[in-house]
Every structure is written in C-alpha cells, then in structure tokens.
Motif scaffolding. Structure first.
Motif, PDB file in Angstrom:
ATOM      1  N   ARG A 255      -4.972   5.665 -39.991  1.00 27.56           N
ATOM      2  CA  ARG A 255      -4.536   5.185 -38.683  1.00 27.56           C
ATOM      3  C   ARG A 255      -5.720   4.587 -37.947  1.00 27.56           C
ATOM      4  N   ILE A 256      -5.423   3.662 -37.068  1.00 27.18           N
ATOM      5  CA  ILE A 256      -6.430   3.110 -36.176  1.00 27.18           C
ATOM      6  C   ILE A 256      -6.329   3.851 -34.862  1.00 27.18           C
ATOM      7  N   VAL A 257      -7.469   4.330 -34.385  1.00 32.00           N
ATOM      8  CA  VAL A 257      -7.507   5.110 -33.149  1.00 32.00           C
ATOM      9  C   VAL A 257      -8.339   4.360 -32.114  1.00 32.00           C
ATOM     10  N   VAL A 258      -7.774   4.201 -30.931  1.00 30.39           N
ATOM     11  CA  VAL A 258      -8.453   3.533 -29.826  1.00 30.39           C
ATOM     12  C   VAL A 258      -8.616   4.532 -28.687  1.00 30.39           C
ATOM     13  N   TYR A 259      -9.819   4.634 -28.155  1.00 29.43           N
ATOM     14  CA  TYR A 259     -10.031   5.504 -26.993  1.00 29.43           C
ATOM     15  C   TYR A 259      -9.229   4.969 -25.800  1.00 29.43           C
ATOM     16  N   ASP A 260      -8.700   5.880 -25.000  1.00 29.29           N
ATOM     17  CA  ASP A 260      -7.994   5.433 -23.802  1.00 29.29           C
ATOM     18  C   ASP A 260      -8.943   4.728 -22.833  1.00 29.29           C
ATOM     19  N   THR A 261     -10.212   5.085 -22.886  1.00 30.75           N
ATOM     20  CA  THR A 261     -11.198   4.402 -22.038  1.00 30.75           C
ATOM     21  C   THR A 261     -11.314   2.928 -22.409  1.00 30.75           C
ATOM     22  N   MET A 262     -11.096   2.618 -23.673  1.00 30.82           N
ATOM     23  CA  MET A 262     -11.166   1.228 -24.128  1.00 30.82           C
ATOM     24  C   MET A 262     -10.067   0.408 -23.469  1.00 30.82           C
ATOM     25  N   LEU A 263      -8.921   1.022 -23.275  1.00 31.84           N
ATOM     26  CA  LEU A 263      -7.791   0.308 -22.695  1.00 31.84           C
ATOM     27  C   LEU A 263      -7.989   0.028 -21.211  1.00 31.84           C
ATOM     28  N   THR A 264      -8.805   0.856 -20.550  1.00 34.25           N
ATOM     29  CA  THR A 264      -9.035   0.656 -19.118  1.00 34.25           C
ATOM     30  C   THR A 264     -10.298  -0.151 -18.833  1.00 34.25           C
ATOM     31  N   GLU A 265     -11.275  -0.079 -19.721  1.00 37.67           N
ATOM     32  CA  GLU A 265     -12.559  -0.742 -19.476  1.00 37.67           C
ATOM     33  C   GLU A 265     -12.636  -2.144 -20.067  1.00 37.67           C
ATOM     34  N   ALA A 266     -11.886  -2.410 -21.150  1.00 29.74           N
ATOM     35  CA  ALA A 266     -12.007  -3.673 -21.860  1.00 29.74           C
ATOM     36  C   ALA A 266     -10.782  -4.546 -21.639  1.00 29.74           C
ATOM     37  N   THR A 267     -10.944  -5.830 -21.904  1.00 32.39           N
ATOM     38  CA  THR A 267      -9.819  -6.758 -21.826  1.00 32.39           C
ATOM     39  C   THR A 267      -8.970  -6.617 -23.093  1.00 32.39           C
ATOM     40  N   PRO A 268      -7.707  -7.037 -23.038  1.00 34.14           N
ATOM     41  CA  PRO A 268      -6.880  -6.980 -24.255  1.00 34.14           C
ATOM     42  C   PRO A 268      -7.510  -7.719 -25.427  1.00 34.14           C
ATOM     43  N   GLY A 269      -8.136  -8.854 -25.171  1.00 33.81           N
ATOM     44  CA  GLY A 269      -8.788  -9.594 -26.250  1.00 33.81           C
ATOM     45  C   GLY A 269      -9.910  -8.806 -26.890  1.00 33.81           C
ATOM     46  N   GLU A 270     -10.664  -8.068 -26.077  1.00 35.84           N
ATOM     47  CA  GLU A 270     -11.745  -7.246 -26.607  1.00 35.84           C
ATOM     48  C   GLU A 270     -11.202  -6.084 -27.425  1.00 35.84           C
ATOM     49  N   VAL A 271     -10.073  -5.516 -26.998  1.00 37.24           N
ATOM     50  CA  VAL A 271      -9.440  -4.447 -27.778  1.00 37.24           C
ATOM     51  C   VAL A 271      -8.994  -4.988 -29.136  1.00 37.24           C
ATOM     52  N   VAL A 272      -8.445  -6.182 -29.146  1.00 35.67           N
ATOM     53  CA  VAL A 272      -8.032  -6.810 -30.407  1.00 35.67           C
ATOM     54  C   VAL A 272      -9.253  -7.023 -31.299  1.00 35.67           C
ATOM     55  N   SER A 273     -10.370  -7.432 -30.708  1.00 35.36           N
ATOM     56  CA  SER A 273     -11.584  -7.662 -31.490  1.00 35.36           C
ATOM     57  C   SER A 273     -12.088  -6.361 -32.115  1.00 35.36           C
ATOM     58  N   VAL A 274     -12.038  -5.274 -31.352  1.00 36.04           N
ATOM     59  CA  VAL A 274     -12.423  -3.970 -31.900  1.00 36.04           C
ATOM     60  C   VAL A 274     -11.487  -3.558 -33.021  1.00 36.04           C
ATOM     61  N   GLY A 367     -11.268 -15.309 -35.430  1.00 37.41           N
ATOM     62  CA  GLY A 367     -11.804 -16.645 -35.185  1.00 37.41           C
ATOM     63  C   GLY A 367     -12.331 -16.825 -33.782  1.00 37.41           C
ATOM     64  N   ASP A 368     -12.678 -15.707 -33.131  1.00 35.86           N
ATOM     65  CA  ASP A 368     -13.067 -15.757 -31.717  1.00 35.86           C
ATOM     66  C   ASP A 368     -14.423 -15.082 -31.536  1.00 35.86           C
ATOM     67  N   ALA A 369     -15.482 -15.850 -31.746  1.00 34.63           N
ATOM     68  CA  ALA A 369     -16.828 -15.302 -31.629  1.00 34.63           C
ATOM     69  C   ALA A 369     -17.180 -14.949 -30.187  1.00 34.63           C
ATOM     70  N   ALA A 370     -16.669 -15.722 -29.232  1.00 38.21           N
ATOM     71  CA  ALA A 370     -17.002 -15.472 -27.826  1.00 38.21           C
ATOM     72  C   ALA A 370     -16.464 -14.124 -27.372  1.00 38.21           C
ATOM     73  N   THR A 371     -15.217 -13.817 -27.749  1.00 39.16           N
ATOM     74  CA  THR A 371     -14.645 -12.522 -27.360  1.00 39.16           C
ATOM     75  C   THR A 371     -15.345 -11.388 -28.096  1.00 39.16           C
ATOM     76  N   PHE A 372     -15.700 -11.605 -29.365  1.00 35.18           N
ATOM     77  CA  PHE A 372     -16.435 -10.579 -30.106  1.00 35.18           C
ATOM     78  C   PHE A 372     -17.758 -10.275 -29.425  1.00 35.18           C
TER      79      PHE A 372
END
Length: 418
Positions: A255-274, A367-372
């Motif tokens: 499974r992929i696990v995302v911290y809840d802090t990631m959802l509040t601190e980062a943009t959706p695009g950044e979450v996708v990049s992670v 394909g999104d180096a800027a968001t990464f």
C-alpha cells in the motif's frame, strides 16, 4: 567435512550471492545532479530557513552521536566483560536457571539495560525536536510511543531469542544452518506482517477519502502498471508536523501511505509527485529487493556468529564457553552492534541510489520537473532537513539524496541530462 568447514563454505556462497544480487539489482548509476545546480538551488532557498534547519541539526548532533557512542560502549561492556553473562544468570535464577528462561528473560534484560542507559539522550533529542516545533507530542504521548516500541520489541525479541536458542540447544553443532534459514525466513515474514500488524500499533490508517486527489493517485498507479491494495492516510499529525509518504508491504499487503500532514501542507500536485516517487519503489520492487538483501544478510550474520565461536579469546573476555549459549547474549549484542556500525555507510549508499532511481521514476511518470522540485523544497523546509549537509555526514548516515541534490537532479532531467 566438519560443521565448521561446512559453515565456512556456506558463508562464502552466501556472500557471493549477496554481492551478485546487489550488483544486479541496485541502481549503481545515479541521475545527474551537477554541483552548480545544487548551489543554484541552495541560493534560491530562503536564507532564514536554511539557517534554522542547520541550527536544528547542530543541536541534534550531540544527542544523536552521543547516543551512538553510548550504545556502543554499553554493548561492549555487556559483551566483552562477564557483566552481560552475570546479568543473564540473574534473570534466569528465579526459574531454576533453565536455559530457555535465561535466553528469553536474560536477553530482554540485556536489551532493556542498553535502552535505559540511552533513554536520557532520547529524551534530549525529543526536547530539541519539540522546541523547533517539529514534534506535536507531549511528554505523555512520547512516553506512550516509547512503551509501545518497547512492547513490540519485547514480543519480537522474545520470539527470536526463544527460536534461536532452541536451535542452538537442540543442534549444538549444526545450529548455524537452521539459524541462518530461520533468520532469512523471519525477514521475509516480517516484510508481509509488519505493515498490517505492527504499523497500526503506532498510527491509525484510513483510506484516502474519495475525491479528485484519490482518483488521480489511483489512475497514476494504473497508468504506471503498479498494483496497490490501497492509498492510505496515516494520522502522523498527532506526533509530528513532518510530511512524508512511503510504500510498504509485498503483494497483497502493498500500500501507499501518505501522512495527513502532507495533505495539509502540500499542494495536490506535490502529493502526486510524492506518490509517483513511491510508485517507483513499487515498480522496481524495492521492498522485495530489500527483503532479499536483508534475508541474505541475516543468514550471513548467523553463520558469521557461529564461526566467531572458535575465537576463544573473545569467549574468554565475555566469560562464556560457547557463543551458542544464552549467557553469550551480551557478546552477540556487542558483535552485532559493531557490525551494524560498520555496515551502516554501505546500507546508506545503497539506499541513496534506490531513492535517486525512484526520483527519476517520478519525474518520468509525471513529466513535471517544476512540481517535483517544489515538492522537494517543501519536504526539506517542513521537515527541517539540512539542504546541503556536510559531505562526510551525508555519506555516513543519509538514506536519501540531499534536498539540493534532488532539486539539481530535477533540473538536469528537465534539460534532458539523464
């Protein structure tokens, strides 16, 4: 041939297998991260945030390195003097000095002493992390997590100790073979069990709520051809403000696990990049690779311990007659502690290579180096990572490329330097 010669032969075969497997599966090639790009990225980070991160790590170093030194000294005292053997005798005495009581209770007593001695330094580290606002835990919450960690460690430790010394007791000449097979099997088993049994002890995991982000993440996994059981959210905010995501488990437990802090601190695009980075680990079967490397390493360690049993001077220092008896647990602790410190830099090196490959996978998939690059900046800032740590420290202990290295790699990728 004698059991010792068979063990030596098996050790050589396993070491060759480990080296060969690592050579075949570890991504030794590293994505370009030119130093000029690293310095440019460092210059674009807010100076006050860089200074704060470096001050944070400067305050952590005495407790962190002090804990390592103290842990080594305690292990050496318990293992290279008769003190460890005596402690194990005391633990087994109420049970008639039965070998199993010595093995389990004595082993847990030795580990507990080592943990208690280093406890003040662990508290010091928590004080620093809390003062910089990275930890959200009270002392009560920190203590509960500490007790949970002790409890999980005690259960796993008791199982390992009972199993290991049952084998040494029943097969004193060939325990290395059964022990090596058992250690390798345990590593494989834990890769399946830990994500679904142990991780929930420390965090609550819930499926990511239905919505555009979850849909995009699942579509990303589907496009990448990586089957995952679910995308979960961990309630990390109850103990930290750090942001993170990871992949764990094998097959049906992946499974992929995302911290809840990631959802509040980062943009959706950044979450996708992670998430794309984590899918890279799954795509390249990094958990499976780590499991196989760990299984081979564990088997090698057991056989090496058996062969160390012929070093009479070492047994004399510990005040024991055999390395396979419960009274030698302190000696085993000393040997494994030293071996872990020696192997640490190599393990960190391999980990950095694996993480760099997952970074490249994320860049290719999105394909999104800027968001990464923005995501790496976010991770470094919120987690108070030193963006450009001292080279010796990075080489010795870092499991990931540094923030500026990852940002530079993204810039190189965007230019087509791959």
């Amino acid at each position: 041939m004698s059991p010792r010669l068979w063990a030596a032969g098996a050790l050589v075969v396993l070491v060759v297998a480990l080296i060969g497997f690592a050579a075949a599966v570890v991504p030794w090639h590293r994505a370009p991260a030119p130093r000029a790009d690293q310095l440019a990225a460092l210059g674009q980070l807010p100076a006050d945030q860089v200074a704060r991160s470096r001050a944070f790590h400067a305050e952590l170093r005495p407790a962190s390195y002090g804990g390592m030194v103290l842990g080594l000294l305690v292990a050496l005292v318990l293992g290279l003097t008769p003190l460890g053997a005596r402690l194990i005798e005391l633990a087994g005495r109420p049970f008639g000095d039965h070998w199993l009581a010595r093995a389990v209770l004595g082993g847990l007593a030795v580990v507990l002493v080592a943990e208690l001695v280093s406890l003040p330094l662990a508290a010091w580290r928590h004080t620093v992390v809390a003062r910089y606002g990275l930890s959200t835990q009270t002392w009560g919450g920190w203590s509960v997590d500490l007790l949970k960690s002790f409890g999980v460690g005690a259960v796993l430790g008791a199982i390992v100790l009972a199993g290991f010394f049952t084998v040494t007791h029943l097969a004193p000449r060939w325990w290395w073979a059964f022990g090596a097979a058992g250690a390798a099997g345990l590593v494989v088993l834990l890769s399946f069990v830990l994500p679904v049994v142990v991780e929930p002890v420390f965090n609550r995991f819930t499926p990511m709520p239905e919505g555009p982000l979850r849909t995009e993440l699942l579509a990303l996994a589907d496009r990448d051809g990586v089957p995952v059981k679910d995308v979960l959210v961990a309630d990390a905010s109850r103990r930290t403000r750090a942001v993170n995501a990871y992949v764990s488990g094998l097959g049906p437990t992946r499974r992929i696990v995302v911290y809840d802090t990631m959802l509040t601190e980062a943009t959706p695009g950044e979450v996708v990049s992670v998430a794309a980075h984590e899918l890279g680990h799954a795509k390249d079967q990094d958990v499976l690779t780590g499991t196989i490397l760990g299984a081979l390493g564990s088997a090698i360690a057991v056989i090496a311990l058996y062969l160390l049993g012929s070093w009479q001077w070492l047994l004399s220092l510990a005040g024991v007659e055999s390395i396979g008896e419960p009274r030698a647990i302190g000696l085993l602790l000393a040997v494994t502690t030293v071996a872990g410190l020696i192997a640490g830099p190599a393990q960190s090196f391999v980990s950095r290579r694996v993480e760099a490959r997952a970074d490249t996978h994320a860049l290719t998939l999105t394909g999104d180096a800027a968001t990464f690059e923005a995501m790496q900046r976010r991770l470094g800032t919120v987690n108070l990572s030193d963006p450009d740590p001292p080279s010796w420290e990075h080489a010795m202990f870092a499991s990931h490329p540094s923030t500026v290295q990852r940002m530079a790699a993204a810039r190189a990728w965007a230019r087509g330097d791959r």
